[in-house]
Design a protein around this motif. Sequence first.
Motif, PDB file in Angstrom:
ATOM      1  N   GLN A 293       0.835  -1.267  -0.098  1.00 52.53           N
ATOM      2  CA  GLN A 293       0.070   0.101   0.153  1.00 52.53           C
ATOM      3  C   GLN A 293       0.909   1.203   0.062  1.00 52.53           C
ATOM      4  N   LEU A 294       1.907   1.380   0.692  1.00 50.68           N
ATOM      5  CA  LEU A 294       2.730   2.599   0.778  1.00 50.68           C
ATOM      6  C   LEU A 294       3.563   2.637  -0.402  1.00 50.68           C
ATOM      7  N   VAL A 295       3.959   1.692  -1.087  1.00 55.24           N
ATOM      8  CA  VAL A 295       4.776   1.862  -2.262  1.00 55.24           C
ATOM      9  C   VAL A 295       3.744   2.326  -3.362  1.00 55.24           C
ATOM     10  N   THR A 296       2.731   1.799  -3.365  1.00 59.97           N
ATOM     11  CA  THR A 296       1.660   2.252  -4.455  1.00 59.97           C
ATOM     12  C   THR A 296       1.447   3.621  -4.330  1.00 59.97           C
ATOM     13  N   LEU A 297       1.163   4.144  -2.894  1.00 62.05           N
ATOM     14  CA  LEU A 297       0.948   5.409  -2.753  1.00 62.05           C
ATOM     15  C   LEU A 297       1.974   6.456  -3.249  1.00 62.05           C
ATOM     16  N   SER A 298       3.385   5.831  -2.955  1.00 59.78           N
ATOM     17  CA  SER A 298       4.514   6.775  -3.100  1.00 59.78           C
ATOM     18  C   SER A 298       4.627   6.892  -4.595  1.00 59.78           C
ATOM     19  N   ASP A 299       4.552   5.630  -5.521  1.00 56.55           N
ATOM     20  CA  ASP A 299       4.828   5.849  -6.732  1.00 56.55           C
ATOM     21  C   ASP A 299       3.498   6.541  -7.412  1.00 56.55           C
ATOM     22  N   GLY A 300       2.408   6.495  -6.959  1.00 59.26           N
ATOM     23  CA  GLY A 300       1.333   7.487  -7.342  1.00 59.26           C
ATOM     24  C   GLY A 300       1.469   8.787  -7.106  1.00 59.26           C
ATOM     25  N   ALA A 301       2.001   9.386  -5.957  1.00 54.86           N
ATOM     26  CA  ALA A 301       2.361  10.675  -5.493  1.00 54.86           C
ATOM     27  C   ALA A 301       3.415  11.286  -6.549  1.00 54.86           C
ATOM     28  N   VAL A 302       4.442  10.393  -6.641  1.00 54.45           N
ATOM     29  CA  VAL A 302       5.614  11.020  -7.609  1.00 54.45           C
ATOM     30  C   VAL A 302       5.034  11.239  -9.116  1.00 54.45           C
ATOM     31  N   SER A 303       4.114  10.252  -9.743  1.00 51.66           N
ATOM     32  CA  SER A 303       3.669  10.498 -10.834  1.00 51.66           C
ATOM     33  C   SER A 303       2.852  11.488 -11.026  1.00 51.66           C
ATOM     34  N   ARG A 304       1.902  11.633 -10.099  1.00 54.53           N
ATOM     35  CA  ARG A 304       0.878  13.026 -10.128  1.00 54.53           C
ATOM     36  C   ARG A 304       1.908  14.216  -9.891  1.00 54.53           C
ATOM     37  N   ALA A 305       2.875  14.218  -8.842  1.00 56.98           N
ATOM     38  CA  ALA A 305       3.510  15.527  -8.937  1.00 56.98           C
ATOM     39  C   ALA A 305       4.085  15.868 -10.180  1.00 56.98           C
ATOM     40  N   MET A 306       4.706  14.930 -10.916  1.00 55.99           N
ATOM     41  CA  MET A 306       5.426  15.200 -12.312  1.00 55.99           C
ATOM     42  C   MET A 306       4.088  15.656 -13.321  1.00 55.99           C
ATOM     43  N   VAL A 307       3.087  15.134 -13.311  1.00 56.33           N
ATOM     44  CA  VAL A 307       2.215  15.470 -14.136  1.00 56.33           C
ATOM     45  C   VAL A 307       1.780  16.917 -13.972  1.00 56.33           C
ATOM     46  N   LEU A 308       1.370  17.292 -12.716  1.00 53.52           N
ATOM     47  CA  LEU A 308       0.874  18.358 -12.416  1.00 53.52           C
ATOM     48  C   LEU A 308       2.161  19.619 -11.935  1.00 53.52           C
ATOM     49  N   ASP A 309       3.183  19.097 -12.030  1.00 50.76           N
ATOM     50  CA  ASP A 309       4.531  20.000 -11.705  1.00 50.76           C
ATOM     51  C   ASP A 309       4.417  20.724 -10.134  1.00 50.76           C
ATOM     52  N   GLU A 310       4.080  20.029  -9.600  1.00 46.23           N
ATOM     53  CA  GLU A 310       3.878  20.430  -8.254  1.00 46.23           C
ATOM     54  C   GLU A 310       4.538  19.394  -7.169  1.00 46.23           C
ATOM     55  N   PRO A 311       5.903  19.842  -6.767  1.00 42.69           N
ATOM     56  CA  PRO A 311       6.749  18.986  -5.786  1.00 42.69           C
ATOM     57  C   PRO A 311       6.036  18.711  -4.471  1.00 42.69           C
ATOM     58  N   ALA A 312       5.284  19.723  -4.012  1.00 41.26           N
ATOM     59  CA  ALA A 312       4.427  19.311  -2.713  1.00 41.26           C
ATOM     60  C   ALA A 312       3.404  18.455  -2.860  1.00 41.26           C
ATOM     61  N   TYR A 313       2.930  17.896  -4.094  1.00 47.07           N
ATOM     62  CA  TYR A 313       1.960  16.812  -3.998  1.00 47.07           C
ATOM     63  C   TYR A 313       2.033  16.005  -3.177  1.00 47.07           C
ATOM     64  N   GLY A 314       3.059  15.334  -2.692  1.00 45.90           N
ATOM     65  CA  GLY A 314       3.462  14.032  -1.876  1.00 45.90           C
ATOM     66  C   GLY A 314       2.675  14.089  -0.722  1.00 45.90           C
ATOM     67  N   ARG A 315       2.426  15.461  -0.214  1.00 45.24           N
ATOM     68  CA  ARG A 315       1.872  15.632   1.078  1.00 45.24           C
ATOM     69  C   ARG A 315       0.500  14.939   1.200  1.00 45.24           C
ATOM     70  N   HIS A 316      -0.262  14.682   0.076  1.00 44.54           N
ATOM     71  CA  HIS A 316      -1.542  13.988   0.273  1.00 44.54           C
ATOM     72  C   HIS A 316      -1.328  12.674   0.350  1.00 44.54           C
ATOM     73  N   ALA A 317      -0.551  11.868  -0.239  1.00 48.36           N
ATOM     74  CA  ALA A 317      -0.093  10.433  -0.023  1.00 48.36           C
ATOM     75  C   ALA A 317       0.582  10.381   1.284  1.00 48.36           C
ATOM     76  N   ARG A 318       1.429  11.327   1.622  1.00 48.87           N
ATOM     77  CA  ARG A 318       1.907  11.161   3.061  1.00 48.87           C
ATOM     78  C   ARG A 318       0.745  11.029   4.205  1.00 48.87           C
ATOM     79  N   ALA A 319      -0.167  12.111   4.208  1.00 49.21           N
ATOM     80  CA  ALA A 319      -1.396  11.996   4.923  1.00 49.21           C
ATOM     81  C   ALA A 319      -2.099  10.689   5.258  1.00 49.21           C
ATOM     82  N   ALA A 320      -2.259  10.066   3.938  1.00 49.08           N
ATOM     83  CA  ALA A 320      -2.880   8.779   3.754  1.00 49.08           C
ATOM     84  C   ALA A 320      -1.917   7.816   4.401  1.00 49.08           C
ATOM     85  N   ALA A 321      -0.778   7.888   4.073  1.00 48.00           N
ATOM     86  CA  ALA A 321       0.404   6.879   4.667  1.00 48.00           C
ATOM     87  C   ALA A 321       0.335   7.123   6.339  1.00 48.00           C
TER      88      ALA A 321
END
Length: 198
Positions: free
Chosen positions: A155-183
């Motif tokens: 679950q955690l690695v899936t959240l991590s890979d998803g966060a990194v991919s969305r951060a890239m698409v949105l060009d938003e380095p802080a996007y990982g905070r959403h996945a971190r909250a879930a983690a």
Amino acid sequence: MSETPVRRAGRGGRERALSAASSLFARQGITATTMEDVAAAAPVSKRTLYAHFPTKEELVLAQLDGLLHSGYTLLDTLRRADLPPRDRLLALFVVPPRSDGAVRGCPFIQAAAEHPDPADRVHALAREQKLEMLTLVTSLLDELGVDEPESLAEQLVTLSDGAVSRAMVLDEPAYGRHARAAAEVLLEHALSSGARGA
């Protein structure tokens, strides 16, 4: 009158080619980058480039291997004995921007996407990196005493890979905070109600 020193052909060429390839692959993708692009950006002669890397696949493999041994990957962070296990796990959700400010995502996910055949050597190397990431996360969860660490690790690695991919698409380095909250919720739940001996 002193002569201008002449650089020997190929001296440091391999390192310059790998550095150029890393930058170009991140900026414009592997498929869109030609060997001529790498030679020009290095700069090295095409003869020197092909002497070190007979094929583009060899260049891609060497560039990814260089990343793995750079000391600056997420795998290295997960292995850091000076950080508590929980801190290492939450580092999964930090998405560092490049020096140019852009968010490029995971180079191993990108490499696998551009080499979709599971039998491809580039795809296989990316898969190995992702499996090693899962192993390290599972080990950290086991160290924390979590029951069924394999399931939570997935679950955690899936959240991590998803966060990194969305951060890239949105060009938003802080996007990982959403996945971190879930983690954090998943971790707290596992530690409070699912930990061994709880």
